[in-house]
Design an enzyme around this catalytic site. Structure first.
Site, PDB file in Angstrom:
ATOM      1  N   HIS A  23       1.970 -60.455  60.419  1.00 28.26           N
ATOM      2  CA  HIS A  23       1.276 -59.658  59.414  1.00 28.26           C
ATOM      3  C   HIS A  23       2.221 -58.610  58.843  1.00 28.26           C
ATOM      4  O   HIS A  23       3.238 -58.267  59.445  1.00 28.26           O
ATOM      5  CB  HIS A  23       0.053 -58.965  60.025  1.00 28.26           C
ATOM      6  CG  HIS A  23       0.403 -57.912  61.031  1.00 28.26           C
ATOM      7  ND1 HIS A  23       0.873 -58.213  62.292  1.00 28.26           N
ATOM      8  CD2 HIS A  23       0.361 -56.550  60.957  1.00 28.26           C
ATOM      9  CE1 HIS A  23       1.101 -57.094  62.954  1.00 28.26           C
ATOM     10  NE2 HIS A  23       0.811 -56.060  62.167  1.00 28.26           N
ATOM     11  N   ARG A  75       3.833 -45.283  66.448  1.00 29.25           N
ATOM     12  CA  ARG A  75       4.285 -45.689  65.118  1.00 29.25           C
ATOM     13  C   ARG A  75       3.910 -44.637  64.089  1.00 29.25           C
ATOM     14  O   ARG A  75       2.805 -44.098  64.100  1.00 29.25           O
ATOM     15  CB  ARG A  75       3.637 -47.025  64.730  1.00 29.25           C
ATOM     16  CG  ARG A  75       4.191 -47.624  63.427  1.00 29.25           C
ATOM     17  CD  ARG A  75       3.348 -48.781  62.975  1.00 29.25           C
ATOM     18  NE  ARG A  75       2.049 -48.351  62.478  1.00 29.25           N
ATOM     19  CZ  ARG A  75       0.999 -49.157  62.339  1.00 29.25           C
ATOM     20  NH1 ARG A  75       1.073 -50.427  62.680  1.00 29.25           N
ATOM     21  NH2 ARG A  75      -0.144 -48.674  61.850  1.00 29.25           N
ATOM     22  N   ASP A 129       1.794 -54.554  57.470  1.00 33.16           N
ATOM     23  CA  ASP A 129       0.844 -53.489  57.771  1.00 33.16           C
ATOM     24  C   ASP A 129       0.008 -53.104  56.551  1.00 33.16           C
ATOM     25  O   ASP A 129       0.526 -52.996  55.433  1.00 33.16           O
ATOM     26  CB  ASP A 129       1.580 -52.247  58.282  1.00 33.16           C
ATOM     27  CG  ASP A 129       2.089 -52.417  59.705  1.00 33.16           C
ATOM     28  OD1 ASP A 129       1.527 -53.249  60.442  1.00 33.16           O
ATOM     29  OD2 ASP A 129       3.047 -51.719  60.082  1.00 33.16           O
ATOM     30  N   HIS A 135       5.739 -58.794  60.751  1.00 37.10           N
ATOM     31  CA  HIS A 135       6.161 -58.629  62.138  1.00 37.10           C
ATOM     32  C   HIS A 135       5.104 -59.167  63.085  1.00 37.10           C
ATOM     33  O   HIS A 135       3.953 -59.414  62.710  1.00 37.10           O
ATOM     34  CB  HIS A 135       6.506 -57.166  62.461  1.00 37.10           C
ATOM     35  CG  HIS A 135       5.423 -56.189  62.150  1.00 37.10           C
ATOM     36  ND1 HIS A 135       5.148 -55.739  60.869  1.00 37.10           N
ATOM     37  CD2 HIS A 135       4.520 -55.554  62.949  1.00 37.10           C
ATOM     38  CE1 HIS A 135       4.158 -54.879  60.883  1.00 37.10           C
ATOM     39  NE2 HIS A 135       3.736 -54.752  62.146  1.00 37.10           N
TER      40      HIS A 135
END
Length: 312
Positions: A138, A303, A140, A288
């Site tokens: 996917h 993150r 983000d 990723h």
């Protein structure tokens, strides 16, 4: 004078694989846009980890400030390699946020658990926890009108084995699509929605609270990167629900083909984490996949996402 007869061409039985299935052979692997030439870096060492994607940056301490000249070189490396890795940094959340701010305003995500502040997302996979939000290719937050430009991820605790993360170069994925597929998707648009990606973990009550905040949005199937100009495949398994203007069966068939492109190993890099390592990736040109192969062992990551622009 005698002549040798040409042997007949053997007759083969009819056999075929589905159109546009994966194929073997060489692939076009362009790291840079057409016409661009690689240039040296003066402020750090670049150690490539993949053919077109992924490089380790050596010789920098990210706890220090990032002057404009260094920021420019890091941005050039990011555009060239699409994901940069920095070993043994051990940043505080504040230092991680400060580094990410060199590329723009930070993004918050009310769908994910926060760390020290609302713009730090914490993924805590403890022994008692249920693995979530990993092992699917996917990009983000493509369900936003302005998906994230990029993200800075730090592993604070790693499992004894496994727990790697993989990234795929979606410009290379586009470059290698058959010409007739490229002609079908150039100019096409697709619908993105947060619900498919979060339905696996959240019940309808929690999802319903965010429906008005995150309505479905349309983005180009092929995004033009705003800095490099490269065409980049911009659909993903988690959030892309259909291609606009096609009936459901045709849309599903085409989407299956397109999302599979991230699975080609030649377009990928795989990173094995140690505590304190940092990955900084360009969300506009990559997808990723966090590999969920570590069972109930602990894995803790934080993150910080950088706000982006509207794809075109």
């Amino acid at each position: 004078m005698s002549t040798t007869a040409t042997p007949p061409v053997p007759t083969l039985r009819e056999a075929r694989i589905p159109d546009h299935a994966f194929y073997e052979g060489r692939r076009v692997l362009n790291r840079l846009p057409e016409g661009a030439a690689p240039r040296p870096y003066r402020h750090f060492e670049v150690v490539p980890l993949g053919a077109t994607i992924g490089a380790e940056i050596r010789g920098l301490d990210l706890k220090q400030s990032t002057p404009a000249e260094l920021r420019e070189e890091l941005n050039r490396a990011l555009l060239e390699w699409k994901v940069l890795f920095f070993r043994n940094q051990h940043l505080t959340s504040q230092q991680q946020r400060q580094f990410a701010r060199n590329w723009g305003e930070l993004e918050t995500n009310p769908l994910l658990e926060a760390g020290d502040s609302e713009d730090v997302v914490r993924f805590d996979k403890s022994a008692a926890g249920v693995p979530t939000f990993e092992n699917v290719w996917h990009a983000d937050v493509t369900f936003r009108e302005q998906p994230a430009m990029g993200a800075v991820l730090q592993l604070r605790e790693v499992p004894p084995s496994g727990g790697d993360t993989m990234w795929a170069d979606m410009a290379a994925a586009y470059d290698n699509l058959p010409a007739d597929v490229r002609s079908r998707i150039d100019g096409a648009r697709a619908v993105h929605d947060f619900i498919p990606g979060f339905r696996r973990f959240y019940g309808p009550e929690r999802l319903a609270r965010h429906q008005d905040l995150f309505p479905p949005v349309e983005h180009p199937v092929v995004r033009i990167h705003p800095e490099t100009g490269r065409r980049t495949l911009f659909v993903n398994t988690s959030f892309t629900t259909r291609i606009s203007g096609l009936d459901r069966s045709e849309s599903d068939e085409l989407l299956r083909l397109l999302v599979q492109q991230a699975h080609v190993p030649e377009y990928q890099v795989r990173f094995h984490w140690q505590p304190g390592d940092i990955a900084f990736w360009d969300n506009r040109s990559t997808q990723h996949y966090a590999v969920g192969d570590y069972g109930n062992a602990p894995r803790v990551a934080e993150r910080v996402a950088i706000a982006g622009d509207r794809p075109y």
